[in-house]
Structure formats: structure tokens, C-alpha cells
Enzyme design. Structure first.
Site, mmCIF file in Angstrom:
data_model
loop_
_atom_site.group_PDB
_atom_site.id
_atom_site.type_symbol
_atom_site.label_atom_id
_atom_site.label_comp_id
_atom_site.label_asym_id
_atom_site.label_seq_id
_atom_site.Cartn_x
_atom_site.Cartn_y
_atom_site.Cartn_z
ATOM 1 N N GLU A 84 0.830 -1.215 0.000
ATOM 2 C CA GLU A 84 0.000 0.000 0.000
ATOM 3 C C GLU A 84 0.861 1.260 0.000
ATOM 4 O O GLU A 84 0.776 2.071 0.909
ATOM 5 C CB GLU A 84 -0.883 0.017 1.258
ATOM 6 N N ARG A 91 2.801 20.314 5.798
ATOM 7 C CA ARG A 91 3.843 19.390 6.269
ATOM 8 C C ARG A 91 4.953 20.070 7.079
ATOM 9 O O ARG A 91 5.345 19.537 8.118
ATOM 10 C CB ARG A 91 4.424 18.573 5.107
ATOM 11 N N CYS A 117 -1.903 34.111 9.496
ATOM 12 C CA CYS A 117 -1.628 34.795 10.763
ATOM 13 C C CYS A 117 -1.208 33.827 11.869
ATOM 14 O O CYS A 117 -1.888 33.699 12.884
ATOM 15 C CB CYS A 117 -2.848 35.588 11.169
ATOM 16 N N GLU A 118 -0.132 33.116 11.658
ATOM 17 C CA GLU A 118 0.433 32.222 12.669
ATOM 18 C C GLU A 118 1.941 32.143 12.429
ATOM 19 O O GLU A 118 2.372 32.037 11.281
ATOM 20 C CB GLU A 118 -0.104 30.787 12.520
HETATM 21 C C1 LIG Z 1 -0.896 5.940 5.295
HETATM 22 C C2 LIG Z 1 -0.999 4.490 5.047
HETATM 23 C C3 LIG Z 1 -0.314 3.917 3.973
HETATM 24 C C4 LIG Z 1 0.585 4.698 3.058
HETATM 25 O O1 LIG Z 1 1.763 5.121 3.673
HETATM 26 P P1 LIG Z 1 2.917 5.820 2.778
HETATM 27 O O2 LIG Z 1 3.945 6.190 3.758
HETATM 28 O O3 LIG Z 1 2.281 6.995 2.137
HETATM 29 O O4 LIG Z 1 3.380 4.816 1.804
HETATM 30 C C5 LIG Z 1 -0.515 2.574 3.728
HETATM 31 N N1 LIG Z 1 -1.310 1.814 4.513
HETATM 32 C C6 LIG Z 1 -1.975 2.329 5.562
HETATM 33 C C7 LIG Z 1 -2.834 1.456 6.378
HETATM 34 C C8 LIG Z 1 -1.834 3.680 5.871
HETATM 35 O O5 LIG Z 1 -2.482 4.179 6.936
#
Ligand SMILES: *Cc1c(COP(=O)(O)O)cnc(C)c1O
Length: 438
Positions: free
Chosen positions: A292, A331, A363-364
Site C-alpha cells: 500500500e 507538512r 496569521c500564525e
Molecule cells: C498511510 C498508510 C499507507 C501509506 O503510507 P505511505 O507512507 O504513504 O506509503 C498505507 N497503509 C496504511 C494502512 C496507511 O495508513
């Protein structure tokens, strides 16, 4: 189109002109389009994505797992514009979603249910029903109460819900505390020590079909060792659960591989090395592998383009006041994150470099992108680009200070298109509704 590098911000490749955001004839280009041309049409600030870079990064993962059956499920919370999702879906990507809204976005972009995995600690009944009705590859279950609700909803619909259980391996991902998810004190997953009893209950629940194991230990990992530790525990657990009679055919290994945010640091491991690690630790189990990745696919495929409003002389420092702010890119304020900031017009070799505090108009005091950043001398009206802003950029933007939600633009070769327009002040105001007593 010039062949893309492995990871777009790696120093040597960028210097060799292999990036999809590179200088040509003294101008920064996005693929084959001058960034200045887009800025003149769209106005600043805006996010700008490169199709070629998105696809390249997806393909690197796909190739890294080519040794066995696999699916790369893009973690769409990193950047979830329909155009980005459609681009990746057409290349064969699945999606990792963490809310009903993301599920709906994935479906709207044309991703079939059987390529969508559903993660997150707080899935509601409505979200679970939506996914079961629309089709789902699997739910990554994060707790026993959630597991029982998924079973109930599935039974009420007369279907079986495919599930994995997300285990928390108690591994230190060695990343920023706000994005570490694999230690026992984090809210994520089920302690791996309790996995056997949880799987036993899952197998006994009428609406569930156990298909595998899930793990995700954090984001922006710059070292493979934590992955190795976590995956070794998953391998052991696979054998134990199989011994208990469970059918473990699928391993979802999460995301988290880091990206280079600056050209001066050492680059994190490449997807090919990550894929080889997975094969080494888990290849012998004969499971289908899911990963993922979010940040690595979108991060260096996007930049934030901004314009200098003023250069202000402070006490012992100069402030570069940009038209982008913390509401557009949070970020730096949220994670102390570093983004390289480069001018759209290429500085001449040997041009004078000066330190700036780079800030936005909000404004921070937290609305500070960089302190004492050495950059070529800039003036009002000059444009700059924040590199590596494609992931956790636009998706985390807001309208704080009633600043318009940042537009998004995508390039493909010599074409560009606005993929999220800038709302007008009227658009923003009209979203409010007055109660009848006013
Ligand atoms: C945020 C997240 C990701 C992706 O993470 P990256 O660092 O963007 O690759 C994958 N799986 C789950 C469950 C997440 O919460």
C-alpha cells in the site's frame, strides 16, 4: 520523453536532467510544459503533478514484486484527485482506502471493488455496508469490536466479508512520531501476541472469511530494517495461523517506503530493494502479496508552485513572503518537514545565494516553510516551486484564513489540465447556510 530515474529527487539523476521537473533553456519544466506558462494561466499557488512520474513510481513497485502474484494498492490518502486515481487505475493499480469518502472516490475513478482494500481504525457500519454492497477486496480489521460489526453487517446483507487482521508487530519504524504506527503504544492493529485468539474468533464469526494478514508500521521509512523485523514476525505468524487451520493466502504489507525530500541527503532504499526484501522474508509462503505505497508514488510526482509577494527585511533576517501558506502545504508546520524550494527561472551558475526565512501570509508563526534557507536572490513576482509536495500536500490543504482551496493541475507530455479548479470567494461563502433566525 526522457527516461525517468528510479526516484525523481535523487541527486545524480536530477543533475543529469532525468527528472520530470527539470530545467530546460533556463526555465523549470513539468514534463514538456514550462511551469511559468501554467502559472500564467492558472495563477498561483497551485499543485502540479507529472503523469509520467506517477506511472513510473507505480511501475517500480509493480516490477519489484513481479517474482510472484501481487497487487499494488495505492494508498490514496496521499493524493486522491480523480485524475491521479484514474491514471493509476488504468495502469492496473488497486487502492487502499481509509474512509467511505475515499471508497466513493476510488469507485468514481473507475477502480473495481475487487481491487479496493479498506484500512482504518474506525470504520462505521455505513462505511462497511457501502463497501460490501459496492464490492471490496478485503477489510483490514483493526479491532475485535470492528470485526464483530463487519460480521453483523455482512450477515444482514447475506454475504461473507473477506478480511485480514492488521497486526501491530511492536516494531520501531524510526520515523517521525506522528507517522509511526507499528509500536504497541500506537492505536493501530491488534497486538501480534494476541493474534491467535483474534483469528480464532474471526473464523467462528458467521459473516467473515479470513483471507490473510495485514501490517503497516509507519510512513517515510528510510531504512529497510524495520520492515524486515515486521515481515519476519508476519512470516512466523503465517505458519502459526496455518497450523491453527486458517487459510492464509494473502499478505498485505502496508506502505511506508520513504522518499528523498532533499538532494543533499542519502536517498532511501529503492522499491526494487524493498521488493527483494519481501521476497526474501515472505516469498517461500506462497501468498499473494499486497502493498500500500502512497508517498513514494505521489510524493515526487507533485510540486507546489507559488509566487513571492514581498521580500521583507527583518531583524537580522530577510523574510520571503509567498502566496502559498500552511493551509496549502501543512507538512512543515505539522511534521517539521523539509521541502526543497527552487526558483522557476533557473539561477545563473555562480549566482549570489542568500539566507531567507520562507513564510506564508497566514496569521500564525507556524506558517513558516523554512528558516535561514540559502537560496538565489529573489524579488516580488518571482515564482518558486516546492519539490516533493505531491503526497500529503493537496489532500491536507484547507481554507484557513478563507484562502481558496489550492487548485490542482496535471501534466502529460506537452499537455496540461486543471484537475481541481480554484473556488471563487462566492463559492466558498455559499457553502455556509444561515439559520432561519438570522
Ligand atoms: C498511510 C498508510 C499507507 C501509506 O503510507 P505511505 O507512507 O504513504 O506509503 C498505507 N497503509 C496504511 C494502512 C496507511 O495508513
Amino acid at each position: 520523453m526522457i527516461a525517468a530515474p528510479a526516484l525523481s529527487a535523487a541527486p545524480k539523476e536530477a543533475e543529469a536532467g532525468l527528472d520530470h521537473f527539470l530545467y530546460r533553456d533556463g526555465q523549470l519544466y513539468a514534463e514538456d510544459v514550462p511551469v511559468a506558462e501554467i502559472a500564467a494561466t492558472v495563477g498561483t499557488p497551485f499543485y502540479l503533478y507529472s503523469t509520467a512520474t506517477l506511472l513510473r513510481h507505480f511501475q517500480l513497485f509493480d516490477e519489484a514484486l513481479a517474482w510472484g502474484p501481487h497487487l499494488v494498492c495505492y494508498a490514496m490518502k496521499a493524493a486522491s484527485n480523480q485524475a491521479i486515481l484514474r491514471t493509476l487505475a488504468e495502469a492496473g493499480a488497486g487502492m487502499d482506502v481509509v474512509s467511505g469518502g475515499e471508497y466513493a472516490r476510488a469507485k468514481a475513478a473507475g477502480v473495481p471493488g475487487e481491487r479496493i482494500v479498506f484500512s482504518g481504525v474506525g470504520k462505521t457500519r455505513e462505511e462497511i455496508r457501502m463497501a460490501l454492497e459496492g464490492g471490496i477486496r478485503q477489510f483490514n480489521v483493526e479491532s475485535e469490536p470492528e470485526m464483530r460489526v463487519i460480521s453483523e453487517v455482512a450477515v444482514s446483507l447475506g454475504v461473507e466479508a473477506p478480511i485480514t487482521v492488521r497486526v501491530n508487530p511492536d516494531v520501531d519504524a524510526r520515523t517521525h512520531a506522528k507517522i509511526a504506527t507499528g509500536k504497541s503504544e500506537n492505536k493501530f492493529g491488534i497486538p501480534i501476541s494476541r493474534a491467535r485468539e483474534v483469528y480464532a474468533e474471526a473464523a467462528a464469526l458467521p459473516g467473515l472469511k479470513v483471507v490473510g494478514i495485514d501490517v503497516h508500521i509507519g510512513s517515510q521509512l528510510t531504512d529497510l530494517e524495520p520492515f524486515a523485523l515486521a515481515y519476519r514476525k508476519v512470516a512466523e505468524l503465517t505458519e502459526v495461523l496455518r497450523g491453527d487451520g486458517h487459510e492464509i493466502t494473502r499478505l498485505d504489507l502496508g506502505g511506508g517506503l520513504g522518499i528523498p525530500y532533499t538532494r543533499s541527503n542519502e536517498a532511501p532504499p529503492l522499491p526494487v530493494e524493498y521488493g527483494a526484501l519481501i521476497e526474501r522474508e515472505l516469498g517461500h509462503l506462497g501468498c499473494e502479496i499486497e502493498i500500500e505505497p502512497g508517498r513514494l508514488i505521489a510524493g515526487n510526482a507533485g510540486v507546489l508552485v507559488s509566487e513571492v509577494i514581498y521580500v521583507k527585511q527583518g531583524e537580522g533576517r530577510d523574510f520571503l513572503i509567498l502566496d502559498a501558506a500552511m493551509n496549502d502545504l501543512i507538512r512543515p508546520a505539522m511534521y517539521d518537514a523539509h521541502h526543497d524550494i527552487v526558483p522557476v527561472v533557473e539561477p545563473e551558475a555562480g549566482a549570489e545565494q542568500v539566507p531567507y526565512d520562507v513564510v506564508g501570509p497566514v496569521c500564525e508563526s507556524g506558517d513558516t516553510f523554512a528558516r535561514g534557507r540559502t537560496m538565489p536572490t529573489l524579488s516580488a513576482g518571482d515564482r518558486v516551486v516546492f519539490r516533493s509536495a505531491g503526497a500529503y500536500g493537496a489532500v491536507m490543504s484547507s481554507e484557513y484564513n478563507t484562502r481558496a482551496l489550492t487548485p490542482e493541475v496535471m501534466v502529460k507530455d506537452d499537455q496540461f489540465a486543471v484537475i481541481r479548479p480554484r473556488p471563487s470567494f462566492d463559492d466558498m461563502i455559499k457553502r455556509d447556510t444561515l439559520p432561519e433566525w438570522l
